[in-house]
Design an enzyme around this catalytic site. Sequence first.
Site, PDB file in Angstrom:
ATOM      1  N   GLU A 178      41.674  33.456  41.853  1.00 53.29           N
ATOM      2  CA  GLU A 178      41.652  34.863  40.962  1.00 53.29           C
ATOM      3  C   GLU A 178      40.900  34.385  39.052  1.00 53.29           C
ATOM      4  O   GLU A 178      41.559  33.776  38.928  1.00 53.29           O
ATOM      5  CB  GLU A 178      43.011  34.637  40.330  1.00 53.29           C
ATOM      6  CG  GLU A 178      43.064  36.389  39.244  1.00 53.29           C
ATOM      7  CD  GLU A 178      44.297  37.197  38.793  1.00 53.29           C
ATOM      8  OE1 GLU A 178      44.399  37.937  38.149  1.00 53.29           O
ATOM      9  OE2 GLU A 178      45.091  36.391  39.765  1.00 53.29           O
ATOM     10  N   LYS A 220      40.988  37.304  44.336  1.00 49.90           N
ATOM     11  CA  LYS A 220      41.301  38.860  43.141  1.00 49.90           C
ATOM     12  C   LYS A 220      40.909  38.540  42.457  1.00 49.90           C
ATOM     13  O   LYS A 220      40.908  37.904  41.113  1.00 49.90           O
ATOM     14  CB  LYS A 220      42.810  37.881  42.712  1.00 49.90           C
ATOM     15  CG  LYS A 220      43.346  39.076  42.043  1.00 49.90           C
ATOM     16  CD  LYS A 220      45.189  38.568  42.454  1.00 49.90           C
ATOM     17  CE  LYS A 220      46.239  39.785  41.086  1.00 49.90           C
ATOM     18  NZ  LYS A 220      47.129  39.280  41.224  1.00 49.90           N
TER      19      LYS A 220
END
Length: 339
Positions: A178, A220
């Site tokens: 992420e 992500k």
Amino acid sequence: MSIAELKAVANAIVAKSKGVLAADESSPTIKKRFDSIKAESTEENRRRYRELLFTTDEIERYIGGVILYDETLRQSTRDGVPFARLLSSRGIAPGIKVDKGAKALALYPGDKVAEGLDGLRERLAEYKQLGAKFAKWRAVIEIDEKNIPTAFGIRANAHALARYAALCQEVDIVPIVEPEVLMDGAHGIERCEAVTAQVLEAVFAELDAHCVVFDGMLLKPNMVIAGKKCPQQAGVAQVAEATMRCLTRYVPAAVPGIVFLSGGQSAEDATDHLNAMNAMGAHPWQVSFSYGRALQAPVLAAWKGQESNVAAAQKALLKRCRLNGLARDGKYTRAMEAG
């Protein structure tokens, strides 16, 4: 490392119509959410709230994975069933947040880097024993008008993400990578796209250098969107086009899925943007969601910390899961919000 196991888990999380429920708020963050509904953030209230989420009927139709916080992974239902076992029994992969938060990057004012690599190998082994099938590490990239992020700040975060991902795959835990370019600030969508491109290029170069198997991970990222303070906000189609253009250039097709963070967008806007990207046609990877606030804000508003409101809160969660499941297929419309 079992590449077959990693690929199977990653693909199951982003199976058709499915995405990720991010329920990994740290204790300080969940306290802020509870404060907004005037509920006390005790361990029991946090446990009860997470139980409300995880026992909602039919969410397994739209949720392939749930990200947990350390405290939550160790908790159980009131009947004594560990949350990880409960989720697995419903065909939902339990995951765990493993970074320890973003801190100032020494000698680089304005840049931040996530900490938590020390002892991570041992923590991952324990989390695997507790039932975690995937993990998540969040890198925070702030933007100002000119100087932030620095090239070194980007590189430092990319390196940390890659070290984390390699440690995960070593013990057959799927890493969710992420790199979040924040939507705070007054920057326009063009600046967001330029920075997101730099970040993704650096992240995948580091992942490759660390021998991370792209087929056994998920990404992500942020959507490419103007800063909250920017006077010129981009429309839904512009966000979708800029985001897909950027990701297509820098994300290898071998990655099974992209699970977008909502990044402070409203529940409706996050769903609208996801829908627009999927309505553009087929992409090299599954285009899905990993939403926290965008799934939970209506749930908290309905629950208000009251046991008598559990049914209403679960209804609100199922609705948001269903609408994002439709957005996964490009079949969502704003009119559905009234249903």
